[in-house]
Design an enzyme around this catalytic site. Sequence first.
Site, PDB file in Angstrom:
ATOM      1  N   ALA A  73      30.736  74.864  31.750  1.00  0.00           N
ATOM      2  CA  ALA A  73      31.752  73.852  32.004  1.00  0.00           C
ATOM      3  C   ALA A  73      31.245  73.024  33.183  1.00  0.00           C
ATOM      4  O   ALA A  73      30.400  73.480  33.962  1.00  0.00           O
ATOM      5  CB  ALA A  73      33.073  74.519  32.332  1.00  0.00           C
ATOM      6  N   GLY A 116      30.548  78.391  30.101  1.00  0.00           N
ATOM      7  CA  GLY A 116      31.280  77.785  28.985  1.00  0.00           C
ATOM      8  C   GLY A 116      30.379  77.489  27.788  1.00  0.00           C
ATOM      9  O   GLY A 116      30.846  77.449  26.653  1.00  0.00           O
ATOM     10  N   GLU A 119      30.228  80.657  25.999  1.00  0.00           N
ATOM     11  CA  GLU A 119      31.548  80.865  25.378  1.00  0.00           C
ATOM     12  C   GLU A 119      31.734  79.964  24.165  1.00  0.00           C
ATOM     13  O   GLU A 119      32.305  80.387  23.155  1.00  0.00           O
ATOM     14  CB  GLU A 119      32.653  80.613  26.416  1.00  0.00           C
ATOM     15  CG  GLU A 119      32.683  81.705  27.472  1.00  0.00           C
ATOM     16  CD  GLU A 119      33.587  81.365  28.641  1.00  0.00           C
ATOM     17  OE1 GLU A 119      33.419  80.288  29.244  1.00  0.00           O
ATOM     18  OE2 GLU A 119      34.485  82.173  28.951  1.00  0.00           O
ATOM     19  N   GLU A 139      29.406  82.844  35.900  1.00  0.00           N
ATOM     20  CA  GLU A 139      30.542  82.355  36.696  1.00  0.00           C
ATOM     21  C   GLU A 139      30.728  83.134  37.988  1.00  0.00           C
ATOM     22  O   GLU A 139      31.147  82.599  39.005  1.00  0.00           O
ATOM     23  CB  GLU A 139      31.839  82.442  35.862  1.00  0.00           C
ATOM     24  CG  GLU A 139      31.932  81.433  34.733  1.00  0.00           C
ATOM     25  CD  GLU A 139      31.334  81.919  33.421  1.00  0.00           C
ATOM     26  OE1 GLU A 139      30.547  82.901  33.446  1.00  0.00           O
ATOM     27  OE2 GLU A 139      31.627  81.312  32.383  1.00  0.00           O
TER      28      GLU A 139
HETATM   29  N1  DAK Z   1      28.095  71.521  35.706  1.00  0.00           N
HETATM   30  C1  DAK Z   1      27.750  70.338  36.233  1.00  0.00           C
HETATM   31  N2  DAK Z   1      26.483  69.952  36.387  1.00  0.00           N
HETATM   32  C2  DAK Z   1      25.519  70.782  35.994  1.00  0.00           C
HETATM   33  C3  DAK Z   1      25.798  72.043  35.425  1.00  0.00           C
HETATM   34  C4  DAK Z   1      27.162  72.404  35.291  1.00  0.00           C
HETATM   35  N3  DAK Z   1      27.549  73.568  34.732  1.00  0.00           N
HETATM   36  N4  DAK Z   1      24.619  72.655  35.133  1.00  0.00           N
HETATM   37  C5  DAK Z   1      23.654  71.805  35.496  1.00  0.00           C
HETATM   38  N5  DAK Z   1      24.180  70.675  36.006  1.00  0.00           N
HETATM   39  C6  DAK Z   1      23.461  69.490  36.528  1.00  0.00           C
HETATM   40  C7  DAK Z   1      22.819  69.769  37.848  1.00  0.00           C
HETATM   41  O1  DAK Z   1      23.781  69.607  38.902  1.00  0.00           O
HETATM   42  C8  DAK Z   1      21.738  68.714  37.899  1.00  0.00           C
HETATM   43  O2  DAK Z   1      22.344  67.477  38.225  1.00  0.00           O
HETATM   44  P1  DAK Z   1      21.619  66.468  39.303  1.00  0.00           P
HETATM   45  O3  DAK Z   1      21.409  67.286  40.502  1.00  0.00           O
HETATM   46  O4  DAK Z   1      20.333  66.103  38.596  1.00  0.00           O
HETATM   47  O5  DAK Z   1      22.586  65.349  39.431  1.00  0.00           O
HETATM   48  C9  DAK Z   1      21.301  68.640  36.447  1.00  0.00           C
HETATM   49  O6  DAK Z   1      22.379  69.198  35.662  1.00  0.00           O
HETATM   50  C10 DAK Z   1      20.042  69.442  36.133  1.00  0.00           C
HETATM   51  O7  DAK Z   1      20.255  70.756  36.623  1.00  0.00           O
HETATM   52  P2  DAK Z   1      19.244  71.484  37.613  1.00  0.00           P
HETATM   53  O8  DAK Z   1      18.506  70.506  38.465  1.00  0.00           O
HETATM   54  O9  DAK Z   1      20.002  72.557  38.291  1.00  0.00           O
HETATM   55  O10 DAK Z   1      18.209  72.090  36.546  1.00  0.00           O
HETATM   56  P3  DAK Z   1      17.353  73.429  36.673  1.00  0.00           P
HETATM   57  O11 DAK Z   1      16.454  73.413  35.478  1.00  0.00           O
HETATM   58  O12 DAK Z   1      16.760  73.573  38.030  1.00  0.00           O
HETATM   59  O13 DAK Z   1      18.417  74.609  36.503  1.00  0.00           O
HETATM   60  C11 DAK Z   1      20.282  75.759  35.480  1.00  0.00           C
HETATM   61  C12 DAK Z   1      19.094  74.756  35.300  1.00  0.00           C
HETATM   62  C13 DAK Z   1      21.062  75.763  34.152  1.00  0.00           C
HETATM   63  C14 DAK Z   1      19.737  77.168  35.759  1.00  0.00           C
HETATM   64  C15 DAK Z   1      21.164  75.291  36.661  1.00  0.00           C
HETATM   65  O14 DAK Z   1      21.477  73.901  36.463  1.00  0.00           O
HETATM   66  C16 DAK Z   1      22.439  76.052  36.766  1.00  0.00           C
HETATM   67  O15 DAK Z   1      22.477  77.148  37.290  1.00  0.00           O
HETATM   68  N6  DAK Z   1      23.554  75.426  36.311  1.00  0.00           N
HETATM   69  C17 DAK Z   1      24.876  75.999  36.453  1.00  0.00           C
HETATM   70  C18 DAK Z   1      25.076  77.158  35.471  1.00  0.00           C
HETATM   71  C19 DAK Z   1      26.444  77.758  35.627  1.00  0.00           C
HETATM   72  O16 DAK Z   1      26.811  78.304  36.687  1.00  0.00           O
HETATM   73  N7  DAK Z   1      27.246  77.676  34.564  1.00  0.00           N
HETATM   74  C20 DAK Z   1      28.593  78.219  34.567  1.00  0.00           C
HETATM   75  C21 DAK Z   1      29.560  77.158  35.033  1.00  0.00           C
HETATM   76  S1  DAK Z   1      31.240  77.758  35.134  1.00  0.00           S
HETATM   77  C22 DAK Z   1      37.567  76.559  31.258  1.00  0.00           C
HETATM   78  C23 DAK Z   1      36.604  76.482  30.275  1.00  0.00           C
HETATM   79  C24 DAK Z   1      35.346  76.972  30.538  1.00  0.00           C
HETATM   80  C25 DAK Z   1      35.044  77.499  31.785  1.00  0.00           C
HETATM   81  C26 DAK Z   1      36.021  77.583  32.722  1.00  0.00           C
HETATM   82  C27 DAK Z   1      37.282  77.121  32.458  1.00  0.00           C
HETATM   83  N8  DAK Z   1      38.858  76.015  31.056  1.00  0.00           N
HETATM   84  C28 DAK Z   1      39.010  74.943  30.067  1.00  0.00           C
HETATM   85  C29 DAK Z   1      39.951  76.358  31.890  1.00  0.00           C
HETATM   86  C30 DAK Z   1      33.697  77.882  32.056  1.00  0.00           C
HETATM   87  C31 DAK Z   1      33.201  77.907  33.339  1.00  0.00           C
HETATM   88  C32 DAK Z   1      31.776  77.707  33.531  1.00  0.00           C
HETATM   89  O17 DAK Z   1      31.024  77.491  32.613  1.00  0.00           O
END
Ligand code: DAK
Length: 265
Positions: A73, A116, A119, A139
Amino acid sequence: MVMTITYKNITTAREEAGQAFIGIATLNRPSVLNALNHELMTELVAALQEFDQDETVRAIVITGSDRAFAAGADIKEMCDETTVSMMLKDRLATWDKIKNIKKPIIAAVSGFALGGGCELSMMCDIIIASETAQFGQPEINIGVIPGAGGTQRLTRVLGKYKAMELTLTGRPFSAKEALELGLVNKVLPVELYLEEAKAMAREIAAKSPIAVRLAKEAVLKSFDGTLDEGLTFERKNFYMLFSSEDQKEGMKAFLEKRKAVFTGR
Ligand code: DAK
């Protein structure tokens, strides 16, 4: 013939599959690795509903890019939310609509399928992964927990201990491990996973759409209640198929040693 409509955050296409079509929805926010913001999810749900309504579409594929199915997400969008604003906006209500899609959905997953994104793939009925796919529920690393069904769907597939490990550590896991855990159906080289997902969608598109719909419904029912409730539900759907033309055609065709022609009636 391939027709394409472009939304802002996804693209959609209908591709021929014999007499019918398969619908393909491609997540398309490459600059943020297909992070799932509300606008994207609203578009995706609209596209899925349109495919579901379209009698000529028999199966659906959701995919992203080779680099990312979806990295979760959109963290930027969620960062400043409060408990009350989350409850009032109730974004999950949009995600929930995917549960109501009657046609089979195949996730074609490559690269990151995190949070997400993982999911979303688990909301689909079949998951075809590329060798580079990386799943995970990270998360916990950003101070929250899976919010779109991850704690429930992962646990039902993997059992308590693996689900607990992956949810509590946030450790990403490879396509190979996902296959061993029973989370994905097949793993293919990156050049082939999408084609394989489409081929499976075309294979399903050749079946009786009404039997496919009731089969999907019956399998999903097994997650809801007791075995007895599931068996009763399955029996009801099984008997119901005997008032369809497809059942008559399918069985007659078998006895006449010819290929069945299903009309979805
Ligand atoms: N959200 C926003 N931006 C994201 C992102 C994300 N989840 N994942 C990556 N990006 C963005 C990065 O900020 C970066 O943007 P800039 O800095 O270039 O502006 C760009 O994508 C490229 O990412 P990286 O530079 O970080 O790329 P790397 O290859 O170095 O790393 C990575 C890739 C996937 C390992 C890393 O980006 C990462 O760790 N991303 C976050 C992964 C994460 O924590 N995902 C879980 C998020 S929480 C709900 C529904 C669903 C959910 C909750 C509630 N409701 C409807 C209530 C779910 C929650 C989640 O998914």
